[in-house]
Design an enzyme around this catalytic site. Structure first.
Site, mmCIF file in Angstrom:
data_model
loop_
_atom_site.group_PDB
_atom_site.id
_atom_site.type_symbol
_atom_site.label_atom_id
_atom_site.label_comp_id
_atom_site.label_asym_id
_atom_site.label_seq_id
_atom_site.Cartn_x
_atom_site.Cartn_y
_atom_site.Cartn_z
ATOM 1 N N CYS A 121 -36.919 -26.009 -17.914
ATOM 2 C CA CYS A 121 -37.736 -27.207 -17.775
ATOM 3 C C CYS A 121 -39.178 -26.807 -17.479
ATOM 4 O O CYS A 121 -39.443 -26.021 -16.565
ATOM 5 C CB CYS A 121 -37.176 -28.061 -16.643
ATOM 6 S SG CYS A 121 -38.302 -29.332 -16.033
ATOM 7 N N GLU A 122 -40.125 -27.350 -18.232
ATOM 8 C CA GLU A 122 -41.519 -26.969 -18.028
ATOM 9 C C GLU A 122 -42.134 -27.609 -16.788
ATOM 10 O O GLU A 122 -43.231 -27.233 -16.382
ATOM 11 C CB GLU A 122 -42.357 -27.305 -19.264
ATOM 12 C CG GLU A 122 -42.583 -28.781 -19.527
ATOM 13 C CD GLU A 122 -43.426 -29.016 -20.767
ATOM 14 O OE1 GLU A 122 -44.187 -29.984 -20.766
ATOM 15 O OE2 GLU A 122 -43.310 -28.248 -21.736
ATOM 16 N N HIS A 123 -41.432 -28.559 -16.185
ATOM 17 C CA HIS A 123 -41.965 -29.213 -14.986
ATOM 18 C C HIS A 123 -41.654 -28.433 -13.711
ATOM 19 O O HIS A 123 -42.430 -28.477 -12.754
ATOM 20 C CB HIS A 123 -41.401 -30.634 -14.860
ATOM 21 C CG HIS A 123 -41.807 -31.533 -15.986
ATOM 22 N ND1 HIS A 123 -40.981 -32.515 -16.487
ATOM 23 C CD2 HIS A 123 -42.947 -31.581 -16.724
ATOM 24 C CE1 HIS A 123 -41.598 -33.135 -17.480
ATOM 25 N NE2 HIS A 123 -42.787 -32.585 -17.629
ATOM 26 N N HIS A 190 -29.753 -30.609 -16.904
ATOM 27 C CA HIS A 190 -31.040 -30.159 -16.373
ATOM 28 C C HIS A 190 -30.898 -29.834 -14.896
ATOM 29 O O HIS A 190 -30.584 -30.718 -14.092
ATOM 30 C CB HIS A 190 -32.096 -31.244 -16.571
ATOM 31 C CG HIS A 190 -32.421 -31.530 -18.007
ATOM 32 N ND1 HIS A 190 -33.666 -31.314 -18.542
ATOM 33 C CD2 HIS A 190 -31.649 -32.004 -19.022
ATOM 34 C CE1 HIS A 190 -33.658 -31.637 -19.828
ATOM 35 N NE2 HIS A 190 -32.446 -32.067 -20.133
ATOM 36 N N CYS A 192 -33.205 -29.296 -12.909
ATOM 37 C CA CYS A 192 -34.216 -29.991 -12.114
ATOM 38 C C CYS A 192 -33.681 -31.333 -11.629
ATOM 39 O O CYS A 192 -34.237 -31.925 -10.699
ATOM 40 C CB CYS A 192 -35.511 -30.188 -12.910
ATOM 41 S SG CYS A 192 -35.337 -31.166 -14.406
#
Length: 229
Positions: A121-123, A190, A192
């Site tokens: 996840c890029e966040h 995910h 996250c």
């Protein structure tokens, strides 16, 4: 999301703070956000720099970098980032594709399902773990089955958002196969969501792309039947 609908002001995007956006599934472009000079530095230089910076992160967290178990961690993380989990950022790692004549005259959909992938996840830079399902109808040319897997892995091995990953795979397939008749379905967990934030370990996220002949109810139903069997 169209870039026309996004704006930054006072550290906010569309009225939301970066902290709030970090828990949403936001992406701003089809292309992975990259600097113009992203490849001016060699991979070896990048690994050295990442190792130094990760050492600083570990030090700030209070970890003892002289410990036998930890002293090699910065180098291991740097190597993992560049050579493994983010190797899809480097266009030199893009799989080479060769088209072949469809000599079998197979004109129905071809489905490659349950392609396992690991992304991040890029966040929050934590894992996305999932399955990709790909289908296409030949335009007169075909590619080797393993290339379908390699396309998925190439775009997965970068900081990602699932919606972008789905579209990137679909666009690459359309270009390589010279057809609009492409479908991509991704079902992923995910971390996250499951390991932090709301800590929901049961939900998964499904994204789809249906192009050309696949963009009608009967073909979608046919594809779903293949996937469910």
């Amino acid at each position: 999301m169209s870039t026309e609908t996004t704006s930054k002001a006072n550290g906010q995007l569309n009225g939301f703070t970066n902290e709030a956006i970090g828990d949403d599934h936001l992406f701003t472009s089809l292309d992975t956000p990259m600097k113009a000079n992203a490849f001016d530095m060699s991979n070896e230089e990048k690994k050295k720099r990442i190792s130094i910076l990760f050492s600083e992160i570990m030090d700030v967290m209070g970890l003892d970098l002289t410990d036998d178990s930890l002293q090699g961690t910065p180098d291991r993380v740097a190597k993992m980032y560049i050579e493994e989990i983010f190797s899809g950022l480097d266009p030199k790692n893009k799989p080479k594709m060769a088209l072949f004549e469809n000599k079998y005259q197979y004109n129905q959909m071809l489905v490659e399902k349950n392609i396992t992938f690991y992304s991040n996840c890029e966040h929050h830079f934590v894992p996305i773990i999932g399955k990709a399902h790909i289908a296409y109808k030949s335009s007169g040319k075909v590619i080797g089955l393993s290339k379908l897997n390699r396309i998925v892995q190439y775009y997965a091995k970068r900081p990602q958002v699932q919606e972008r990953l789905t579209n990137q795979i679909a666009n690459e397939l359309k270009t390589v196969l010279e057809t609009e008749d492409v479908a991509v379905i991704i079902d992923a967990k995910h971390l996250c969501v499951s390991s932090r934030g709301v800590q929901d370990d049961t939900s998964t996220t499904v994204t789809t792309y249906y192009g050309g002949e696949f963009n009608n109810a009967s073909k979608i139903l046919e594809l779903q039947n293949y996937l469910n069997n």
